[in-house]
Design a protein around this motif. Structure first.
Motif, PDB file in Angstrom:
ATOM      1  N   PHE A   8       0.824  -1.205   0.000  1.00 52.63           N
ATOM      2  CA  PHE A   8       0.000   0.000   0.000  1.00 52.63           C
ATOM      3  C   PHE A   8       0.863   1.261   0.000  1.00 52.63           C
ATOM      4  CE2 PHE A   8      -3.579  -2.714   1.237  1.00 52.63           C
ATOM      5  CZ  PHE A   8      -4.556  -2.176   0.424  1.00 52.63           C
ATOM      6  N   PHE A   9       2.030   1.215   0.628  1.00 49.63           N
ATOM      7  CA  PHE A   9       2.926   2.368   0.603  1.00 49.63           C
ATOM      8  C   PHE A   9       3.435   2.621  -0.817  1.00 49.63           C
ATOM      9  CE2 PHE A   9       7.197   4.245   1.130  1.00 49.63           C
ATOM     10  CZ  PHE A   9       6.815   5.439   1.688  1.00 49.63           C
ATOM     11  N   VAL A  10       3.779   1.566  -1.525  1.00 54.99           N
ATOM     12  CA  VAL A  10       4.228   1.716  -2.916  1.00 54.99           C
ATOM     13  C   VAL A  10       3.093   2.241  -3.787  1.00 54.99           C
ATOM     14  CG1 VAL A  10       5.026   0.425  -4.945  1.00 54.99           C
ATOM     15  CG2 VAL A  10       6.052   0.001  -2.715  1.00 54.99           C
ATOM     16  N   ILE A  11       1.877   1.737  -3.564  1.00 56.26           N
ATOM     17  CA  ILE A  11       0.724   2.250  -4.309  1.00 56.26           C
ATOM     18  C   ILE A  11       0.539   3.737  -4.037  1.00 56.26           C
ATOM     19  CG2 ILE A  11      -1.799   2.153  -4.461  1.00 56.26           C
ATOM     20  CD1 ILE A  11      -1.560  -0.875  -4.033  1.00 56.26           C
ATOM     21  N   ALA A  12       0.714   4.143  -2.781  1.00 56.73           N
ATOM     22  CA  ALA A  12       0.581   5.561  -2.432  1.00 56.73           C
ATOM     23  C   ALA A  12       1.643   6.404  -3.131  1.00 56.73           C
ATOM     24  CB  ALA A  12       0.679   5.735  -0.925  1.00 56.73           C
ATOM     25  N   LEU A  13       2.861   5.904  -3.184  1.00 52.35           N
ATOM     26  CA  LEU A  13       3.928   6.646  -3.869  1.00 52.35           C
ATOM     27  C   LEU A  13       3.635   6.793  -5.361  1.00 52.35           C
ATOM     28  CD1 LEU A  13       7.163   5.226  -2.232  1.00 52.35           C
ATOM     29  CD2 LEU A  13       6.157   7.478  -1.916  1.00 52.35           C
ATOM     30  N   ILE A  14       3.193   5.726  -5.983  1.00 55.91           N
ATOM     31  CA  ILE A  14       2.892   5.776  -7.415  1.00 55.91           C
ATOM     32  C   ILE A  14       1.717   6.709  -7.678  1.00 55.91           C
ATOM     33  CG2 ILE A  14       2.066   4.404  -9.369  1.00 55.91           C
ATOM     34  CD1 ILE A  14       3.699   2.057  -8.196  1.00 55.91           C
ATOM     35  N   ALA A  15       0.682   6.635  -6.834  1.00 53.79           N
ATOM     36  CA  ALA A  15      -0.473   7.520  -7.011  1.00 53.79           C
ATOM     37  C   ALA A  15      -0.081   8.981  -6.807  1.00 53.79           C
ATOM     38  CB  ALA A  15      -1.574   7.127  -6.033  1.00 53.79           C
ATOM     39  N   ALA A  16       0.815   9.243  -5.861  1.00 49.30           N
ATOM     40  CA  ALA A  16       1.258  10.618  -5.627  1.00 49.30           C
ATOM     41  C   ALA A  16       2.055  11.152  -6.815  1.00 49.30           C
ATOM     42  CB  ALA A  16       2.092  10.679  -4.357  1.00 49.30           C
ATOM     43  N   VAL A  17       2.860  10.313  -7.424  1.00 48.84           N
ATOM     44  CA  VAL A  17       3.648  10.733  -8.591  1.00 48.84           C
ATOM     45  C   VAL A  17       2.727  11.118  -9.746  1.00 48.84           C
ATOM     46  CG1 VAL A  17       5.216   9.887 -10.388  1.00 48.84           C
ATOM     47  CG2 VAL A  17       5.739   9.464  -7.990  1.00 48.84           C
ATOM     48  N   PHE A  18       1.639  10.358  -9.932  1.00 51.31           N
ATOM     49  CA  PHE A  18       0.721  10.641 -11.022  1.00 51.31           C
ATOM     50  C   PHE A  18      -0.327  11.690 -10.670  1.00 51.31           C
ATOM     51  CE2 PHE A  18       2.096   6.334 -12.465  1.00 51.31           C
ATOM     52  CZ  PHE A  18       2.709   6.773 -13.623  1.00 51.31           C
ATOM     53  N   GLY A  19      -0.300  12.200  -9.445  1.00 52.47           N
ATOM     54  CA  GLY A  19      -1.183  13.300  -9.083  1.00 52.47           C
ATOM     55  C   GLY A  19      -2.522  12.906  -8.496  1.00 52.47           C
ATOM     56  N   PHE A  20      -2.702  11.670  -8.142  1.00 54.87           N
ATOM     57  CA  PHE A  20      -3.951  11.231  -7.528  1.00 54.87           C
ATOM     58  C   PHE A  20      -3.838  11.387  -6.017  1.00 54.87           C
ATOM     59  CE2 PHE A  20      -3.690   8.666 -11.459  1.00 54.87           C
ATOM     60  CZ  PHE A  20      -4.808   9.162 -12.097  1.00 54.87           C
ATOM     61  N   GLY A  21      -4.103  12.583  -5.524  1.00 52.81           N
ATOM     62  CA  GLY A  21      -3.911  12.885  -4.106  1.00 52.81           C
ATOM     63  C   GLY A  21      -4.826  12.117  -3.182  1.00 52.81           C
ATOM     64  N   GLY A  22      -6.082  11.949  -3.575  1.00 47.92           N
ATOM     65  CA  GLY A  22      -7.032  11.237  -2.717  1.00 47.92           C
ATOM     66  C   GLY A  22      -6.674   9.770  -2.555  1.00 47.92           C
ATOM     67  N   ILE A  23      -6.316   9.144  -3.662  1.00 43.92           N
ATOM     68  CA  ILE A  23      -5.936   7.733  -3.616  1.00 43.92           C
ATOM     69  C   ILE A  23      -4.632   7.571  -2.842  1.00 43.92           C
ATOM     70  CG2 ILE A  23      -5.251   5.756  -5.022  1.00 43.92           C
ATOM     71  CD1 ILE A  23      -7.098   6.862  -7.208  1.00 43.92           C
ATOM     72  N   ALA A  24      -3.705   8.489  -3.022  1.00 41.77           N
ATOM     73  CA  ALA A  24      -2.434   8.408  -2.312  1.00 41.77           C
ATOM     74  C   ALA A  24      -2.646   8.558  -0.814  1.00 41.77           C
ATOM     75  CB  ALA A  24      -1.477   9.491  -2.824  1.00 41.77           C
ATOM     76  N   GLY A  25      -3.519   9.468  -0.423  1.00 42.49           N
ATOM     77  CA  GLY A  25      -3.800   9.651   1.005  1.00 42.49           C
ATOM     78  C   GLY A  25      -4.470   8.441   1.618  1.00 42.49           C
TER      79      GLY A  25
END
Length: 54
Positions: A8-25
């Protein structure tokens, strides 16, 4: 359980890189919960394992 926290941490990092703030949070929150559950279970297993056998 630690594996899922890392996933889940890796998913959060990838989502943050692509700009998906809600999913990353959300993924970061799930990773934190899983990590702390892992720590609690780890400490409990250490304490139970150290008890003298009767």
């Amino acid at each position: 359980m630690l594996y899922y926290a890392i996933v889940f941490f890796v998913i959060a990092l990838i989502a943050a890189v692509f700009g998906f703030g809600g999913i990353a949070g959300a993924a970061t929150g799930i990773a934190k919960i899983l990590f702390f559950v892992f720590l609690v279970l780890f400490v409990i297993s250490l304490l139970v394992g150290r008890r003298p056998k009767i």
